[in-house]
Design an enzyme around this catalytic site. Structure first.
Site, PDB file in Angstrom:
ATOM      1  N   GLY A  47       0.767  -1.238   0.000  1.00 17.58           N
ATOM      2  CA  GLY A  47       0.000   0.000   0.000  1.00 17.58           C
ATOM      3  C   GLY A  47       0.792   1.280   0.000  1.00 17.58           C
ATOM      4  O   GLY A  47       0.256   2.340   0.323  1.00 17.58           O
ATOM      5  N   GLY A  48       2.070   1.242  -0.347  1.00 12.14           N
ATOM      6  CA  GLY A  48       2.855   2.467  -0.385  1.00 12.14           C
ATOM      7  C   GLY A  48       2.449   3.366  -1.538  1.00 12.14           C
ATOM      8  O   GLY A  48       1.724   2.944  -2.450  1.00 12.14           O
TER       9      GLY A  48
ATOM     10  N   ASN B 291       4.553  -4.194  -7.874  1.00 12.37           N
ATOM     11  CA  ASN B 291       4.976  -5.172  -6.872  1.00 12.37           C
ATOM     12  C   ASN B 291       5.340  -6.523  -7.485  1.00 12.37           C
ATOM     13  O   ASN B 291       6.319  -7.150  -7.066  1.00 12.37           O
ATOM     14  CB  ASN B 291       3.876  -5.390  -5.840  1.00 12.37           C
ATOM     15  CG  ASN B 291       3.997  -4.484  -4.627  1.00 12.37           C
ATOM     16  OD1 ASN B 291       3.452  -4.782  -3.575  1.00 12.37           O
ATOM     17  ND2 ASN B 291       4.703  -3.378  -4.749  1.00 12.37           N
TER      18      ASN B 291
ATOM     19  N   HIS C  60      11.578  -5.321   2.631  1.00  9.20           N
ATOM     20  CA  HIS C  60      10.130  -5.525   2.570  1.00  9.20           C
ATOM     21  C   HIS C  60       9.674  -6.126   1.244  1.00  9.20           C
ATOM     22  O   HIS C  60       8.553  -6.602   1.144  1.00  9.20           O
ATOM     23  CB  HIS C  60       9.438  -4.180   2.802  1.00  9.20           C
ATOM     24  CG  HIS C  60       7.989  -4.275   3.177  1.00  9.20           C
ATOM     25  ND1 HIS C  60       7.521  -5.042   4.215  1.00  9.20           N
ATOM     26  CD2 HIS C  60       6.883  -3.666   2.639  1.00  9.20           C
ATOM     27  CE1 HIS C  60       6.207  -4.910   4.320  1.00  9.20           C
ATOM     28  NE2 HIS C  60       5.801  -4.083   3.362  1.00  9.20           N
ATOM     29  N   TRP C  61      10.534  -6.058   0.228  1.00  8.85           N
ATOM     30  CA  TRP C  61      10.175  -6.537  -1.106  1.00  8.85           C
ATOM     31  C   TRP C  61      10.893  -7.838  -1.426  1.00  8.85           C
ATOM     32  O   TRP C  61      11.745  -7.897  -2.309  1.00  8.85           O
ATOM     33  CB  TRP C  61      10.520  -5.485  -2.147  1.00  8.85           C
ATOM     34  CG  TRP C  61       9.603  -4.313  -2.184  1.00  8.85           C
ATOM     35  CD1 TRP C  61       8.407  -4.163  -1.561  1.00  8.85           C
ATOM     36  CD2 TRP C  61       9.820  -3.088  -2.909  1.00  8.85           C
ATOM     37  NE1 TRP C  61       7.858  -2.932  -1.855  1.00  8.85           N
ATOM     38  CE2 TRP C  61       8.702  -2.256  -2.671  1.00  8.85           C
ATOM     39  CE3 TRP C  61      10.854  -2.623  -3.722  1.00  8.85           C
ATOM     40  CZ2 TRP C  61       8.584  -0.983  -3.223  1.00  8.85           C
ATOM     41  CZ3 TRP C  61      10.737  -1.356  -4.278  1.00  8.85           C
ATOM     42  CH2 TRP C  61       9.617  -0.543  -4.036  1.00  8.85           C
TER      43      TRP C  61
END
Length: 295
Positions: free
Chosen positions: A43-44, A52, A268-269
């Site tokens: 949700g960034g 993503n 985070h990715w």
């Protein structure tokens, strides 16, 4: 599966009163009992299904009919005012989309915000989920040792207050360990998406559902984790600065059929920074599903 690009895989369909954008590739195989795999993005600012998971689509499409869905308010999907909490709002939209597409059961993979939507979907519609992969999921993680808001969330809030290329670069830099991935092209692409018509209003509406006293408790998914009946793989980057690794501990303890995989030297990715290992781990987990036994 080479040759897949954004436009050739792009689709759209009704989801109740909304229209959702998604990307689709691949055919069902014996892997995972033939169930489609749906991926939900984070949700960034500037996030979308393609940003993503676009780079992951060719690999996963070799084994699964794979759908990357722009959640409400993101990418090319409609950007309505969020009613209630975002996780429930988006989970219900996903259910409507699957109904429209005639898809009964899926494997579901969600990253961050998408992890929260995925978990809410699995809680409300367990009969429609085979296996669940949660990547540093929102709502399910409880930061036992890190302060809130975390560094990544602070950078997200900074961008929301004053959108700029510099604020976008600062935000993206918290997503990964390898700063070579924070390119000028990526910053420009995410900035354009984050400032497109309706995007900032949609982001604010989503964010308010987490802070509004009337809706925020519905997002505390860790309190319902014990009800999650589906086999669940928690994945985390060891250096995650958005939802830190200690946030996994409550979910791991509470979800009855949970396991945890941690990617070293990864933020985070994981789907980008540990792409090959991420695909291998997720595919192996999903491959253990036998549709006849609904395990």
């Amino acid at each position: 599966m080479p040759g897949l690009d954004r436009e050739s895989t792009r689709r759209s369909a009704k989801a109740g009163e909304l229209t959702l954008n998604y990307y689709e590739a691949g055919e069902p195989t014996d892997v995972g009992g033939g169930l489609p795999l749906v991926m939900l993005h984070g949700g960034g600012p500037g996030a979308s299904a393609w940003s993503n998971f676009g780079s992951a689509l060719p690999g996963f499409a070799e084994d699964f009919r794979t759908l990357l869905v722009d959640q409400p308010g993101f990418g090319q999907s409609d950007k309505p005012e969020v009613v209630g909490h975002f996780f429930r709002f988006a989970a219900n939209a996903l259910k409507d989309l699957l109904d429209e597409l005639g898809i009964d059961r899926i494997h579901l993979l969600g990253n961050s915000l998408g992890g929260g939507t995925a978990m809410r979907f699995a809680l409300e519609y367990p009969e429609r989920v085979g296996r669940l992969v949660l990547m540093g999921p929102g709502g399910a993680s409880v930061n036992l040792f890190h302060a809130d808001p975390t560094e990544g969330v602070k950078r997200l809030m900074d961008f929301g207050a004053a959108p700029s290329a510099e604020a976008m670069r600062a935000f993206i830099s918290t997503m990964v360990v390898n700063q070579d991935l924070v390119t000028d092209e990526l910053v420009a692409e995410r900035l354009a998406d984050a400032t497109a018509p309706g995007a900032q209003k949609a982001m604010a509406s989503m964010g308010m559902s987490f802070w509004n006293p009337d809706t925020m408790e519905d997002g505390l998914l860790w309190r319902e984790a014990h009800r999650l009946t589906r086999p669940t793989l928690l994945t985390w980057g060891r250096e995650d600065r958005v939802n830190p690794l200690d946030g996994a501990l409550v979910a791991l303890k509470m979800i009855p059929r949970a396991s945890l995989h941690v990617f070293p030297n990864c933020g985070h990715w994981a789907q980008i920074e540990a792409a090959d290992e991420f695909r291998e781990v997720c595919t192996a987990f999903l491959a253990r599903h036998q549709e006849r036994s609904r395990s």
